[in-house]
Design a protein around this motif. Sequence first.
Motif, mmCIF file in Angstrom:
data_model
loop_
_atom_site.group_PDB
_atom_site.id
_atom_site.type_symbol
_atom_site.label_atom_id
_atom_site.label_comp_id
_atom_site.label_asym_id
_atom_site.label_seq_id
_atom_site.Cartn_x
_atom_site.Cartn_y
_atom_site.Cartn_z
ATOM 1 N N CYS A 200 62.480 -25.860 29.426
ATOM 2 C CA CYS A 200 63.664 -26.724 29.485
ATOM 3 C C CYS A 200 63.581 -27.665 30.687
ATOM 4 O O CYS A 200 63.901 -28.859 30.579
ATOM 5 C CB CYS A 200 64.934 -25.878 29.576
ATOM 6 S SG CYS A 200 65.235 -24.806 28.162
ATOM 7 N N PRO B 51 78.014 -32.251 27.123
ATOM 8 C CA PRO B 51 76.903 -32.999 27.730
ATOM 9 C C PRO B 51 77.352 -33.977 28.810
ATOM 10 O O PRO B 51 76.686 -34.122 29.846
ATOM 11 C CB PRO B 51 76.275 -33.732 26.538
ATOM 12 C CG PRO B 51 76.627 -32.901 25.353
ATOM 13 C CD PRO B 51 78.002 -32.370 25.651
ATOM 14 N N GLU C 218 70.311 -28.631 29.884
ATOM 15 C CA GLU C 218 71.336 -27.831 29.202
ATOM 16 C C GLU C 218 71.236 -27.973 27.684
ATOM 17 O O GLU C 218 71.404 -26.980 26.953
ATOM 18 C CB GLU C 218 72.735 -28.243 29.680
ATOM 19 C CG GLU C 218 73.013 -27.995 31.155
ATOM 20 C CD GLU C 218 73.075 -26.512 31.511
ATOM 21 O OE1 GLU C 218 73.166 -25.676 30.599
ATOM 22 O OE2 GLU C 218 73.031 -26.196 32.714
ATOM 23 N N GLU C 219 70.955 -29.195 27.216
ATOM 24 C CA GLU C 219 70.847 -29.397 25.772
ATOM 25 C C GLU C 219 69.621 -28.683 25.208
ATOM 26 O O GLU C 219 69.676 -28.085 24.129
ATOM 27 C CB GLU C 219 70.781 -30.894 25.453
ATOM 28 C CG GLU C 219 72.084 -31.645 25.702
ATOM 29 C CD GLU C 219 73.236 -31.066 24.893
ATOM 30 O OE1 GLU C 219 73.189 -31.136 23.658
ATOM 31 O OE2 GLU C 219 74.187 -30.542 25.517
ATOM 32 N N THR C 220 68.494 -28.743 25.945
ATOM 33 C CA THR C 220 67.296 -28.020 25.507
ATOM 34 C C THR C 220 67.533 -26.520 25.526
ATOM 35 O O THR C 220 67.102 -25.787 24.621
ATOM 36 C CB THR C 220 66.102 -28.373 26.417
ATOM 37 O OG1 THR C 220 65.961 -29.790 26.510
ATOM 38 C CG2 THR C 220 64.802 -27.777 25.869
ATOM 39 N N ASP D 194 70.425 -25.061 25.072
ATOM 40 C CA ASP D 194 71.283 -24.747 23.919
ATOM 41 C C ASP D 194 70.487 -24.689 22.617
ATOM 42 O O ASP D 194 70.774 -23.862 21.739
ATOM 43 C CB ASP D 194 72.407 -25.786 23.803
ATOM 44 C CG ASP D 194 73.444 -25.661 24.916
ATOM 45 O OD1 ASP D 194 73.476 -24.591 25.557
ATOM 46 O OD2 ASP D 194 74.192 -26.631 25.142
#
Length: 323
Positions: A18, A223, A306-308, A310
């Motif tokens: 990440c 996000p 954070e998106e990766t 998730d």
Amino acid sequence: MPSYVTDANLSSYELAFCGGMAGVVSRVVIAPLDVVKIRMQLQTHRTRFGFHQKPNKNTAIKYNKITQALRTILKEEGIRGLYKGNMPAEYLYLSYSAVEFWAYKELEQIIEKIDSKRTLPHTLKTFGCGMIAGCAATAATYPFDLLRTRFAVHRPQKQNTSVTRAMADIYNLEGAAGFYRGLWPAIIQIMPYMGLLFSSYDIFAKGFKNLRDQQILSASYKPTHDMISGALSGFFSKIVVYPFDLVRKRLQMEGSQATSARLRSSWWGCLTNIVRQEGALSLYKGLAPSLLKVAPANAVTFMVFEETKDVLLWFKEPKDDPL
């Protein structure tokens, strides 16, 4: 209790992935401002306090302001000039972020075992983990940082054609120690910076999370909240440690053909020399582009991270069997 950055369901290697993704994306966003910052840092004119100082006509200051510096580089070197040093910088951001988040997770697990009764303040833990993780990542990836600086400064006719050729030239001319010029100010800078960055990000991000849990803020804007948290934490942390960043850049150029032999070999000697010859305010040369860079860089870094994270957690969730 894990910090906002980590997750009990993800290993340190998954967090490293990440971090690597976040580092690559953020570098693309801030590359031009990074070049401008380095160019400003390496100018040796005297900087004075005050808002109405008359310019010194005897001193040629090539890069005065951010917009002027961007126009100058574009005019003289084209769009590629704004991305000088981008390949070693991409290697740097990829490997740095991967090592950093891997080390942060490992350190957090170690501290949780040592402090099983949770007597240490949570903020102190996040500060310590961030500080040590930053040191580990800096030491592991420092040669790429040095290459990034030299590529960003050298003129096209003097620029090495590849990263491997540049590394070979540095080794032949300066030895193995040449890859680590300016390491100590980098370590001194990164310890408080990464400690403040991770601890303040944890505070900001958890604050937004609490507001989402209370349905005061919409979860669909997570996000954006992560980006704001990253930008704020990076902004304040950078101001504290900026002089060491400037000294590091000056030392990195020592030994390069593009730099005068006046610079001293020790970080303290370099710092005092800058104050004596250029004024104390010169320790903040290039601060404006650095702050403009650090806010979007950390915003993008933590948002992509954070998106990766998730996405990985989604893949790990048990899925209903369609049969």
